[in-house]
Design a protein around this motif. Structure first.
Motif, PDB file in Angstrom:
ATOM      1  N   PHE A 120       0.714  -1.115  -0.067  1.00  0.00           N
ATOM      2  CA  PHE A 120       0.008  -0.058  -0.074  1.00  0.00           C
ATOM      3  C   PHE A 120       0.962   1.136  -0.173  1.00  0.00           C
ATOM      4  O   PHE A 120       1.847   1.277   0.527  1.00  0.00           O
ATOM      5  N   SER A 121       0.535   2.265  -0.893  1.00  0.00           N
ATOM      6  CA  SER A 121       1.033   3.443  -0.885  1.00  0.00           C
ATOM      7  C   SER A 121       0.157   4.621  -0.686  1.00  0.00           C
ATOM      8  O   SER A 121      -1.016   4.459  -1.080  1.00  0.00           O
ATOM      9  N   PRO A 122       0.632   5.814  -0.366  1.00  0.00           N
ATOM     10  CA  PRO A 122      -0.349   7.024  -0.342  1.00  0.00           C
ATOM     11  C   PRO A 122      -0.699   7.409  -1.662  1.00  0.00           C
ATOM     12  O   PRO A 122      -1.709   8.153  -1.971  1.00  0.00           O
ATOM     13  N   PHE A 123      -0.083   6.802  -2.913  1.00  0.00           N
ATOM     14  CA  PHE A 123      -0.043   7.331  -4.166  1.00  0.00           C
ATOM     15  C   PHE A 123      -0.350   6.083  -5.110  1.00  0.00           C
ATOM     16  O   PHE A 123       0.351   5.355  -4.847  1.00  0.00           O
ATOM     17  N   GLU A 124      -1.060   6.358  -6.245  1.00  0.00           N
ATOM     18  CA  GLU A 124      -1.296   5.170  -7.296  1.00  0.00           C
ATOM     19  C   GLU A 124      -0.001   5.565  -8.098  1.00  0.00           C
ATOM     20  O   GLU A 124       0.749   6.547  -8.334  1.00  0.00           O
ATOM     21  N   GLY A 125       0.423   4.303  -8.823  1.00  0.00           N
ATOM     22  CA  GLY A 125       1.245   4.225  -9.747  1.00  0.00           C
ATOM     23  C   GLY A 125       2.953   4.422  -9.471  1.00  0.00           C
ATOM     24  O   GLY A 125       2.945   4.383  -8.222  1.00  0.00           O
ATOM     25  N   ALA A 126       3.857   4.550 -10.313  1.00  0.00           N
ATOM     26  CA  ALA A 126       5.178   4.632 -10.077  1.00  0.00           C
ATOM     27  C   ALA A 126       5.766   5.977  -9.733  1.00  0.00           C
ATOM     28  O   ALA A 126       6.677   5.962  -8.807  1.00  0.00           O
ATOM     29  N   THR A 127       5.189   6.724 -10.067  1.00  0.00           N
ATOM     30  CA  THR A 127       5.454   8.245  -9.600  1.00  0.00           C
ATOM     31  C   THR A 127       4.334   8.699  -8.790  1.00  0.00           C
ATOM     32  O   THR A 127       3.304   9.083  -9.168  1.00  0.00           O
ATOM     33  N   PRO A 128       4.828   9.342  -7.655  1.00  0.00           N
ATOM     34  CA  PRO A 128       3.714   9.864  -6.677  1.00  0.00           C
ATOM     35  C   PRO A 128       3.145  11.237  -7.264  1.00  0.00           C
ATOM     36  O   PRO A 128       4.065  12.087  -7.622  1.00  0.00           O
ATOM     37  N   ALA A 129       1.903  11.231  -7.202  1.00  0.00           N
ATOM     38  CA  ALA A 129       1.300  12.530  -7.638  1.00  0.00           C
ATOM     39  C   ALA A 129      -0.145  12.504  -7.056  1.00  0.00           C
ATOM     40  O   ALA A 129      -0.805  11.526  -6.724  1.00  0.00           O
ATOM     41  N   GLY A 130      -0.428  13.724  -6.964  1.00  0.00           N
ATOM     42  CA  GLY A 130      -1.783  13.979  -6.583  1.00  0.00           C
ATOM     43  C   GLY A 130      -1.922  14.164  -5.151  1.00  0.00           C
ATOM     44  O   GLY A 130      -1.076  14.173  -4.269  1.00  0.00           O
ATOM     45  N   SER A 131      -3.093  14.051  -4.502  1.00  0.00           N
ATOM     46  CA  SER A 131      -3.169  13.983  -3.116  1.00  0.00           C
ATOM     47  C   SER A 131      -3.172  12.620  -2.419  1.00  0.00           C
ATOM     48  O   SER A 131      -3.599  11.662  -3.131  1.00  0.00           O
ATOM     49  N   PRO A 132      -2.298  12.598  -1.384  1.00  0.00           N
ATOM     50  CA  PRO A 132      -2.235  11.329  -0.627  1.00  0.00           C
ATOM     51  C   PRO A 132      -3.430  10.631  -0.149  1.00  0.00           C
ATOM     52  O   PRO A 132      -4.153  11.509   0.445  1.00  0.00           O
ATOM     53  N   GLN A 133      -3.514   9.429  -0.044  1.00  0.00           N
ATOM     54  CA  GLN A 133      -4.636   8.846   0.676  1.00  0.00           C
ATOM     55  C   GLN A 133      -4.037   8.100   1.555  1.00  0.00           C
ATOM     56  O   GLN A 133      -3.269   7.050   1.464  1.00  0.00           O
ATOM     57  N   ILE A 134      -4.426   8.364   2.716  1.00  0.00           N
ATOM     58  CA  ILE A 134      -3.520   7.859   3.882  1.00  0.00           C
ATOM     59  C   ILE A 134      -4.737   7.387   5.046  1.00  0.00           C
ATOM     60  O   ILE A 134      -5.768   8.178   5.041  1.00  0.00           O
ATOM     61  N   ASP A 135      -4.108   6.637   6.030  1.00  0.00           N
ATOM     62  CA  ASP A 135      -5.163   6.606   7.296  1.00  0.00           C
ATOM     63  C   ASP A 135      -4.745   7.146   8.561  1.00  0.00           C
ATOM     64  O   ASP A 135      -3.854   8.045   8.448  1.00  0.00           O
ATOM     65  N   SER A 136      -5.235   6.978   9.688  1.00  0.00           N
ATOM     66  CA  SER A 136      -5.087   7.707  10.934  1.00  0.00           C
ATOM     67  C   SER A 136      -3.638   7.808  11.228  1.00  0.00           C
ATOM     68  O   SER A 136      -2.971   8.522  12.001  1.00  0.00           O
ATOM     69  N   GLU A 137      -2.746   6.834  10.725  1.00  0.00           N
ATOM     70  CA  GLU A 137      -1.578   6.561  11.286  1.00  0.00           C
ATOM     71  C   GLU A 137      -0.654   7.167  10.020  1.00  0.00           C
ATOM     72  O   GLU A 137       0.637   7.012  10.155  1.00  0.00           O
ATOM     73  N   GLY A 138      -1.000   7.712   8.960  1.00  0.00           N
ATOM     74  CA  GLY A 138      -0.470   8.205   8.158  1.00  0.00           C
ATOM     75  C   GLY A 138       0.305   7.164   7.060  1.00  0.00           C
ATOM     76  O   GLY A 138       1.233   7.307   6.360  1.00  0.00           O
ATOM     77  N   LEU A 139      -0.300   6.037   7.086  1.00  0.00           N
ATOM     78  CA  LEU A 139      -0.012   4.844   6.117  1.00  0.00           C
ATOM     79  C   LEU A 139      -0.868   5.065   5.064  1.00  0.00           C
ATOM     80  O   LEU A 139      -1.855   5.230   4.843  1.00  0.00           O
ATOM     81  N   GLY A 140      -0.309   4.666   3.631  1.00  0.00           N
ATOM     82  CA  GLY A 140      -0.987   4.525   2.432  1.00  0.00           C
ATOM     83  C   GLY A 140      -1.920   3.894   2.450  1.00  0.00           C
ATOM     84  O   GLY A 140      -1.837   2.544   2.895  1.00  0.00           O
ATOM     85  N   GLU A 141      -2.956   4.055   1.815  1.00  0.00           N
ATOM     86  CA  GLU A 141      -4.175   3.008   1.787  1.00  0.00           C
ATOM     87  C   GLU A 141      -4.362   2.632   0.342  1.00  0.00           C
ATOM     88  O   GLU A 141      -5.302   1.988  -0.150  1.00  0.00           O
ATOM     89  N   VAL A 142      -3.578   2.959  -0.748  1.00  0.00           N
ATOM     90  CA  VAL A 142      -3.903   2.732  -2.101  1.00  0.00           C
ATOM     91  C   VAL A 142      -3.009   1.353  -2.434  1.00  0.00           C
ATOM     92  O   VAL A 142      -1.700   1.394  -2.357  1.00  0.00           O
ATOM     93  N   PRO A 143      -3.584   0.213  -2.979  1.00  0.00           N
ATOM     94  CA  PRO A 143      -2.914  -0.957  -3.370  1.00  0.00           C
ATOM     95  C   PRO A 143      -2.206  -0.677  -4.319  1.00  0.00           C
ATOM     96  O   PRO A 143      -2.542   0.074  -5.515  1.00  0.00           O
ATOM     97  N   VAL A 144      -0.811  -1.099  -4.435  1.00  0.00           N
ATOM     98  CA  VAL A 144      -0.029  -0.894  -5.562  1.00  0.00           C
ATOM     99  C   VAL A 144       0.725  -2.248  -5.892  1.00  0.00           C
ATOM    100  O   VAL A 144       0.836  -3.235  -5.032  1.00  0.00           O
ATOM    101  N   THR A 145       1.303  -2.326  -7.392  1.00  0.00           N
ATOM    102  CA  THR A 145       2.100  -3.337  -7.586  1.00  0.00           C
ATOM    103  C   THR A 145       3.648  -3.267  -7.046  1.00  0.00           C
ATOM    104  O   THR A 145       4.106  -2.388  -6.401  1.00  0.00           O
ATOM    105  N   LEU A 146       4.415  -4.619  -6.706  1.00  0.00           N
ATOM    106  CA  LEU A 146       5.708  -4.531  -6.261  1.00  0.00           C
ATOM    107  C   LEU A 146       6.379  -3.354  -6.950  1.00  0.00           C
ATOM    108  O   LEU A 146       7.209  -2.789  -6.563  1.00  0.00           O
ATOM    109  N   ASP A 147       6.412  -3.379  -8.399  1.00  0.00           N
ATOM    110  CA  ASP A 147       7.129  -2.722  -9.422  1.00  0.00           C
ATOM    111  C   ASP A 147       6.918  -1.085  -8.910  1.00  0.00           C
ATOM    112  O   ASP A 147       7.791  -0.493  -8.884  1.00  0.00           O
ATOM    113  N   ASP A 148       5.779  -0.965  -8.839  1.00  0.00           N
ATOM    114  CA  ASP A 148       5.248   0.597  -8.483  1.00  0.00           C
ATOM    115  C   ASP A 148       5.675   0.907  -7.138  1.00  0.00           C
ATOM    116  O   ASP A 148       6.410   2.016  -6.906  1.00  0.00           O
ATOM    117  N   PHE A 149       5.720  -0.073  -6.005  1.00  0.00           N
ATOM    118  CA  PHE A 149       6.160   0.182  -4.839  1.00  0.00           C
ATOM    119  C   PHE A 149       7.534   0.539  -4.775  1.00  0.00           C
ATOM    120  O   PHE A 149       8.011   1.541  -4.060  1.00  0.00           O
TER     121      PHE A 149
END
Length: 176
Positions: A120-149
């Motif tokens: 999980f990442s705050p951003f979609e895709g390989a290049t972080p862009a846009g508004s982050p999607q995070i939980d109350s701990e500041g952890l990313g909520e967007v499922p991503v592939t290993l390559d993108d991560f």
């Protein structure tokens, strides 16, 4: 070529200890110079000191352990199996800047990724862009592939391990 074996042991109190052994070595210290190591600069005994707790009751969740702040994440393949290495960290709020994760200076820890690992990442895709999607701990909520991560070059994350010491989930921390 030396054979690398991994072992995980559940210690009373909810701690998971994992070790990487290289056959033919007489000590753990000799591994780094006698055989190629998995990702990171060192391999050896590793303990997971931060157990995942149930937020409501404060009880340790069975078979689910987490490293709350892992820094210096590196991914590599070892005999066709994806491995991740990290160093445990802490939040540093000693400066006027926003708190940020730093290494505690402990040993490099290494674990295999489970076949069904969730990333999980705050951003979609390989290049972080846009508004982050995070939980109350500041952890990313967007499922991503290993390559993108890997491409996102995450500075720190929370890592969950199963009872066998395999990584089942990694959520990167958002850092503005």
């Amino acid at each position: 070529m030396r054979k690398i074996s991994r072992m995980a042991v559940l210690i009373p109190g909810g701690l998971l200890a994992a070790a990487v052994f290289v056959s033919g070595c007489t000590s753990l210290a000799g591994q780094a110079t006698q055989a190629p190591t998995p990702p990171g600069s060192a391999a050896g005994a590793a303990s997971i000191a931060n157990a995942e707790t149930d937020a409501g009751a404060g009880a340790v969740a069975p078979d689910n352990h987490a490293v709350d702040i892992a820094v210096d994440l590196e991914f590599a393949k070892n005999n066709g199996e994806w491995m991740v290495s990290w160093v445990e960290g802490r939040m540093d709020d000693s400066s006027m800047a926003a708190p940020h994760p730093v290494s505690t200076g402990g040993p490099v820890q290494v674990a295999a990724l489970a076949p069904d690992v969730q990333l999980f990442s705050p951003f979609e895709g390989a290049t972080p862009a846009g508004s982050p999607q995070i939980d109350s701990e500041g952890l990313g909520e967007v499922p991503v592939t290993l390559d993108d991560f890997i491409q996102q070059s995450n500075q720190s994350a929370k890592i969950w391990l199963d009872e066998n010491g395999q990584v089942t989930k990694i959520a990167s921390r958002y850092q503005p």
